[in-house]
Design a protein around this motif. Structure first.
Motif, PDB file in Angstrom:
ATOM      1  N   ALA A 158       0.633  -1.441  -0.090  1.00  0.00           N
ATOM      2  CA  ALA A 158       0.263   0.718   0.210  1.00  0.00           C
ATOM      3  C   ALA A 158       0.708   1.347   0.183  1.00  0.00           C
ATOM      4  CB  ALA A 158      -1.124   0.034   0.837  1.00  0.00           C
ATOM      5  N   VAL A 163       2.794   1.099  -4.567  1.00  0.00           N
ATOM      6  CA  VAL A 163       2.080   1.245  -5.824  1.00  0.00           C
ATOM      7  C   VAL A 163       2.507   1.563  -7.236  1.00  0.00           C
ATOM      8  CG1 VAL A 163      -0.296   2.808  -6.397  1.00  0.00           C
ATOM      9  CG2 VAL A 163      -0.700   1.594  -3.890  1.00  0.00           C
ATOM     10  N   SER A 164       3.017   2.068  -6.882  1.00  0.00           N
ATOM     11  CA  SER A 164       3.931   2.524  -8.215  1.00  0.00           C
ATOM     12  C   SER A 164       4.618   1.118  -8.499  1.00  0.00           C
ATOM     13  CB  SER A 164       4.802   3.737  -7.710  1.00  0.00           C
ATOM     14  OG  SER A 164       4.708   4.586  -7.483  1.00  0.00           O
ATOM     15  N   ARG A 167       2.471  -0.680 -10.145  1.00  0.00           N
ATOM     16  CA  ARG A 167       1.573   0.819 -11.611  1.00  0.00           C
ATOM     17  C   ARG A 167       2.472   0.473 -13.302  1.00  0.00           C
ATOM     18  NH1 ARG A 167      -0.933   5.866  -9.468  1.00  0.00           N
ATOM     19  NH2 ARG A 167      -2.823   4.924  -8.157  1.00  0.00           N
ATOM     20  N   LEU A 191      -6.793  -3.050  -2.105  1.00  0.00           N
ATOM     21  CA  LEU A 191      -5.457  -3.068  -3.509  1.00  0.00           C
ATOM     22  C   LEU A 191      -6.398  -3.379  -3.880  1.00  0.00           C
ATOM     23  CD1 LEU A 191      -3.367  -1.943  -0.424  1.00  0.00           C
ATOM     24  CD2 LEU A 191      -2.318  -3.881  -0.747  1.00  0.00           C
ATOM     25  N   ALA A 194      -6.614  -2.058  -6.307  1.00  0.00           N
ATOM     26  CA  ALA A 194      -5.914  -0.825  -7.195  1.00  0.00           C
ATOM     27  C   ALA A 194      -5.010  -2.014  -7.845  1.00  0.00           C
ATOM     28  CB  ALA A 194      -4.676  -0.247  -5.922  1.00  0.00           C
ATOM     29  N   TYR A 196      -3.524  -5.271  -7.452  1.00  0.00           N
ATOM     30  CA  TYR A 196      -3.147  -6.697  -6.689  1.00  0.00           C
ATOM     31  C   TYR A 196      -3.612  -7.942  -7.382  1.00  0.00           C
ATOM     32  CZ  TYR A 196       0.513  -3.770  -4.594  1.00  0.00           C
ATOM     33  OH  TYR A 196       1.425  -3.054  -4.500  1.00  0.00           O
ATOM     34  N   THR A 295      -2.355  10.172  -5.209  1.00  0.00           N
ATOM     35  CA  THR A 295      -3.633   9.445  -4.066  1.00  0.00           C
ATOM     36  C   THR A 295      -4.278  11.171  -4.103  1.00  0.00           C
ATOM     37  OG1 THR A 295      -3.034   7.275  -3.965  1.00  0.00           O
ATOM     38  CG2 THR A 295      -5.052   8.300  -2.116  1.00  0.00           C
ATOM     39  N   LEU A 316      -2.930   5.006   0.049  1.00  0.00           N
ATOM     40  CA  LEU A 316      -2.799   4.645  -0.483  1.00  0.00           C
ATOM     41  C   LEU A 316      -2.151   4.698  -1.624  1.00  0.00           C
ATOM     42  CD1 LEU A 316      -2.938   1.211  -1.860  1.00  0.00           C
ATOM     43  CD2 LEU A 316      -4.494   1.431  -2.959  1.00  0.00           C
ATOM     44  N   GLY A 317      -0.782   4.652  -1.748  1.00  0.00           N
ATOM     45  CA  GLY A 317      -0.575   5.862  -3.347  1.00  0.00           C
ATOM     46  C   GLY A 317       0.358   7.294  -2.841  1.00  0.00           C
TER      47      GLY A 317
END
Length: 344
Positions: A158, A163-164, A167, A191, A194, A196, A295, A316-317
């Motif tokens: 998270a 997160v990067s 992506r 997550l 996002a 996952y 975010t 998150l992010g």
């Protein structure tokens, strides 16, 4: 010294403490000196390391200090022939925000060798989310020697870098199976939304699974590295990049017994940076249409709120701060684009 008697807004920390020590005030605008250039800040990301420093956990940092280890902006005055006024630049790390004042300000004075010209069409609020997190993620993936059929674990899924990383991977390898770990399963659905494929609980420094992976990005750091090696497949790779566990050194780690079956350990320092590497990352982001938007976006006078949000554990992010003019311009362009679509 003042530059023509000018003042600028900045966030000044005069003593260690909670978010309340982040003071929004007028300070002298820095004046260029040999080997340094002045950058007008368009935006910057907020990082956990800045929270540690604000709390007094960075022994080398002396207060008062303007924090901030990264920024995006344009050169407004320079002592270097290589840096032109108006040039779009990124700056990361070095001793920015630690040995000398950093990016929590309208302008920042930086060593010329720490200013990296970049070519990108990203809007400022998106570019502000890129330097520290995406560059750390991009460099870590190169060290992990990623292949399309790898099974991936991102420990601290998270986090901004987590997160990067997700992506960057999903943009190039949409079907790749990526697992994220999280301390509270309350974030599981977030997550999964996002991107996952699965989520593992990280309870008291131990992953609650027997599953093993080809490649693991370790963002918690030395606090959990020993446990991480219990979850890597033979000849897999662990890249220890983060220190989110608040521990900088290993205790009780014995490489011969704790690194199993030919697994490899590597690491990345965000100090390993230059203009070429940053532009390589930006080309990747453009080529694979990587989503880089933050975010949350705050103004400079809202840094205290940004720190509180980051410390809440609900983030998150990436969280970014942008220049008020940039924020208004982005809103105007969004409204203009919306009107254009309706007109069509």
């Amino acid at each position: 010294m003042l530059m023509g008697g000018k003042l600028m807004k900045a966030i000044v920390v005069r003593k260690a403490g909670g978010p309340e020590v982040l003071n929004y005030e007028d300070v002298p605008t820095p004046q260029v000196k040999p080997g340094w250039s002045l950058v007008q800040i368009k935006g910057f990301g907020v990082n956990h390391s800045e929270i540690f420093t604000r709390q007094g956990l960075s022994p080398s940092v002396k207060f008062p200090r303007i924090l901030g280890i990264e920024c995006v902006g344009v050169v407004i005055d320079s002592t270097s022939d290589e840096l032109k006024v108006g040039q779009k630049v990124i700056s990361i790390m070095g001793e920015m925000g630690r040995d000398f004042d950093g990016s929590y300000a309208e302008d920042v004075l930086l060593p010329n060798e720490q200013i990296y010209p970049v070519q990108t069409d990203l809007k400022w609020s998106d570019l502000a989310a890129v330097p520290e997190t995406f560059y750390t993620a991009f460099g870590s993936l190169k060290h992990l020697q990623i292949k399309a059929d790898d099974s991936i674990l991102i420990r601290s899924g998270a986090s901004g870098v987590g997160v990067s990383t997700l992506r960057l991977l999903k943009a190039k390898y949409p079907t790749m199976k990526i697992t994220g770990s999280v301390r509270s399963l309350k974030k599981k659905d977030v997550l999964l939304d996002a991107g996952y494929d699965s989520v593992i609980e990280d309870k008291n420094g131990h992953l609650q699974t027997d599953k093993k992976f080809n490649k693991i990005l370790e963002l918690v750091g030395p606090a959990t590295l020993k446990d991480t090696f219990n979850h890597v497949l033979p000849y897999g790779i662990v890249c220890n990049t983060g220190e989110l566990g608040g521990q900088w050194y290993m205790d009780g780690f014995e490489p011969i017994s704790d690194i199993h079956e030919g697994a490899l350990l590597t690491s990345l320092s965000s100090g390993e940076v230059n203009s070429q590497k940053l532009n390589e990352m930006l080309d990747y982001i453009k080529h694979y249409h990587v989503e880089v938007s933050p975010t949350k976006i705050y103004r400079l006078d809202q840094v205290k709120d940004a720190h509180e949000y980051l410390e809440s554990g609900h983030n998150l992010g990436k969280v970014v701060i942008v220049n008020l003019i940039v924020m208004r311009l982005d809103m105007f362009m969004s409204d203009l684009f919306f009107c254009f679509l309706n007109y069509k």
